[in-house]
Enzyme design. Structure first.
Site, PDB file in Angstrom:
ATOM      1  N   HIS A 242      37.459  31.763  36.046  1.00 44.60           N
ATOM      2  CA  HIS A 242      36.625  32.948  36.295  1.00 44.60           C
ATOM      3  C   HIS A 242      36.291  33.085  37.781  1.00 44.60           C
ATOM      4  O   HIS A 242      36.299  32.106  38.521  1.00 44.60           O
ATOM      5  CB  HIS A 242      35.328  32.833  35.491  1.00 44.60           C
ATOM      6  CG  HIS A 242      34.528  31.621  35.880  1.00 44.60           C
ATOM      7  ND1 HIS A 242      33.719  31.586  37.002  1.00 44.60           N
ATOM      8  CD2 HIS A 242      34.461  30.381  35.344  1.00 44.60           C
ATOM      9  CE1 HIS A 242      33.176  30.392  37.112  1.00 44.60           C
ATOM     10  NE2 HIS A 242      33.614  29.630  36.127  1.00 44.60           N
TER      11      HIS A 242
ATOM     12  N   GLU B 178      33.336  26.047  28.970  1.00 45.67           N
ATOM     13  CA  GLU B 178      33.196  25.009  29.998  1.00 45.67           C
ATOM     14  C   GLU B 178      32.607  23.735  29.399  1.00 45.67           C
ATOM     15  O   GLU B 178      32.038  23.765  28.293  1.00 45.67           O
ATOM     16  CB  GLU B 178      32.305  25.562  31.128  1.00 45.67           C
ATOM     17  CG  GLU B 178      32.075  24.631  32.315  1.00 45.67           C
ATOM     18  CD  GLU B 178      33.357  24.131  32.990  1.00 45.67           C
ATOM     19  OE1 GLU B 178      34.236  23.565  32.319  1.00 45.67           O
ATOM     20  OE2 GLU B 178      33.455  24.292  34.216  1.00 45.67           O
TER      21      GLU B 178
END
Ligand SMILES: *[C@@H]1O[C@H](CO)[C@@H](O)[C@H](O)[C@H]1NC(C)=O
Ligand SMILES: *[C@@H]1O[C@H](CO)[C@@H](O)[C@H](O)[C@H]1NC(C)=O
Length: 375
Positions: free
Chosen positions: A112, A216
């Site tokens: 990202h 994550e």
């Protein structure tokens, strides 16, 4: 007679090679096939490498400028390098259909763009961030619980958008056949900005699926706690959810000061890879995820370590083979462990030891403390 002929014919139907039939006796062994991308070359420095600077991420060493399949596919040297690479990968997969035990996929994994949690870590410094600020939802000005992208992060995703546009249109990079994203908003936003406005053919639409395990490292930081399914759907209505995606985040344990261990993360990264490889027959796959998680997937794929800065992309040619389950490993590991935290901004933190809190009221034991790097 007839039925055996029928089954022989069925066996030749390409879709019958589906790995959907992976049984519980099978394990999947992954190899990253090296020699194709600069990111799999040990001489490439991840900290300075930028995927856009290179016209191609494909290695252009003399020996690899051609593929064994070029003579037949491109006798007049009219095809692009991506076309010839794609044709080569197809030929590998055609070969695999004979034994059904092996398959190849090309994964493009993008981190990202910069999120508010990244900006805040820079603003406060890593010790204060890890030991105190990251455990809060924000600071009154900025919010980093399930952080969204900063303006810089959106610019990074726009850069990826321009990159793919030119590669698809000019270099004939094959269009992705499947798109996956982490459930965290910074990835959904990145994937959306990168792909939603591309002029994709009807046969290859941008129809991303959110998968829980592409998230994550599940640390005690609020940026690693996801929103509810309802909130995510409201945020990105055109993103699909994998089957069984729960309404609430059942994995985050930050309120108990417990975070995921890296052994747990590598194991669940293997699980999500096994899921993709056994249910998705497509070859060209885009995954939008995080630095820690992509690092962990690379470990599961037996790829060299390659750390991605925000907005960076890594392509990997993966060979997957069905092998017999080996005996269950006897070593066990903790899935989650206490992470260091302070009740007020810390004095500092010491690598390998943990936070040095301003007050004595720490909620962790130094021995167990581990510092998390950049997310
Ligand atoms: C909150 O953090 C952001 C960085 O993410 C920073 O720019 C801002 O100044 C901080 N606000 C306060 C009140 O300290
Ligand atoms: C996704 O992209 C479309 C097209 O640019 C835009 O209208 C929409 O707001 C975006 N959604 C998110 C969650 O970024």
């Amino acid at each position: 007679m007839k039925s055996s002929l029928l089954s022989a014919v069925l066996a030749l139907v390409p879709t019958a090679i589906a790995w959907k039939e992976v049984s519980s006796c099978d394990d999947i062994k992954y190899t990253s096939v090296t020699g194709f991308f600069l990111q799999d070359d040990p001489n490439t420095n991840p900290s300075t490498f930028d995927y856009v600077r290179k016209k191609f991420p494909i290695i252009t060493r003399k020996i690899l400028e051609t593929y064994p399949t070029d003579a037949k596919f491109d006798p007049h040297h009219k095809k692009t390098q991506w076309q010839r690479f794609a044709n080569y990968v197809d030929s590998l997969n055609d070969e695999c259909k004979k034994d059904r035990k092996t398959t190849y996929k090309v994964l493009f994994m993008g981190r990202h763009g910069e999120g508010w949690h990244n900006a805040a870590e820079t603003f406060y410094g890593t010790p204060a961030w890890n030991c105190y600020w990251a455990e809060l939802d924000g600071n009154g000005t900025a919010t980093w619980a399930d952080a969204q992208l900063t303006a810089n992060g959106i610019a990074q995703a726009s850069k990826a958008n321009a990159y793919y546009k030119s590669r698809f249109e000019q270099e004939k990079l094959p269009y992705f056949q499947s798109y996956y994203s982490s459930p965290l908003k910074r990835c959904i936003q990145t994937a959306n900005v990168t792909f939603a406005t591309l002029n994709l053919p009807h046969s290859h639409p941008f129809k991303p699926t959110i998968k829980e395990l592409f998230r994550e490292s599940i640390s005690i930081h609020t940026c690693d706690r996801r929103s509810t399914k309802t909130q995510i759907h409201a945020f990105a209505p055109h993103f699909l959810f994998e089957e069984g995606f729960s309404e609430d985040d059942l994995l985050w344990r930050g309120n108990e000061d417990e975070g995921e261990t890296s052994a747990h993360q590598v194991a669940r990264s293997k699980t999500v890879m096994d899921d993709v490889f056994s249910h998705d027959d497509n070859t060209w796959i885009s995954i939008t995820s995080h630095s820690g998680e992509i690092g962990s997937i690379l470990t599961a794929l037996n790829h060299q370590a390659f750390s991605l800065n925000t907005g960076q992309i890594i392509p990997v040619l993966v060979k997957a083979e069905l092998v017999q389950h080996t005996v269950e490993p006897t070593t066990t590991y903790a899935g989650f462990t206490t992470e260091p935290t302070c009740k007020s901004p810390p004095l500092t933190s010491i690598s390998g030891q943990g936070c040095v809190c301003a007050t004595a009221t720490t909620t962790f034991t130094t021995a167990k403390a581990t510092l998390k790097g950049e997310l």
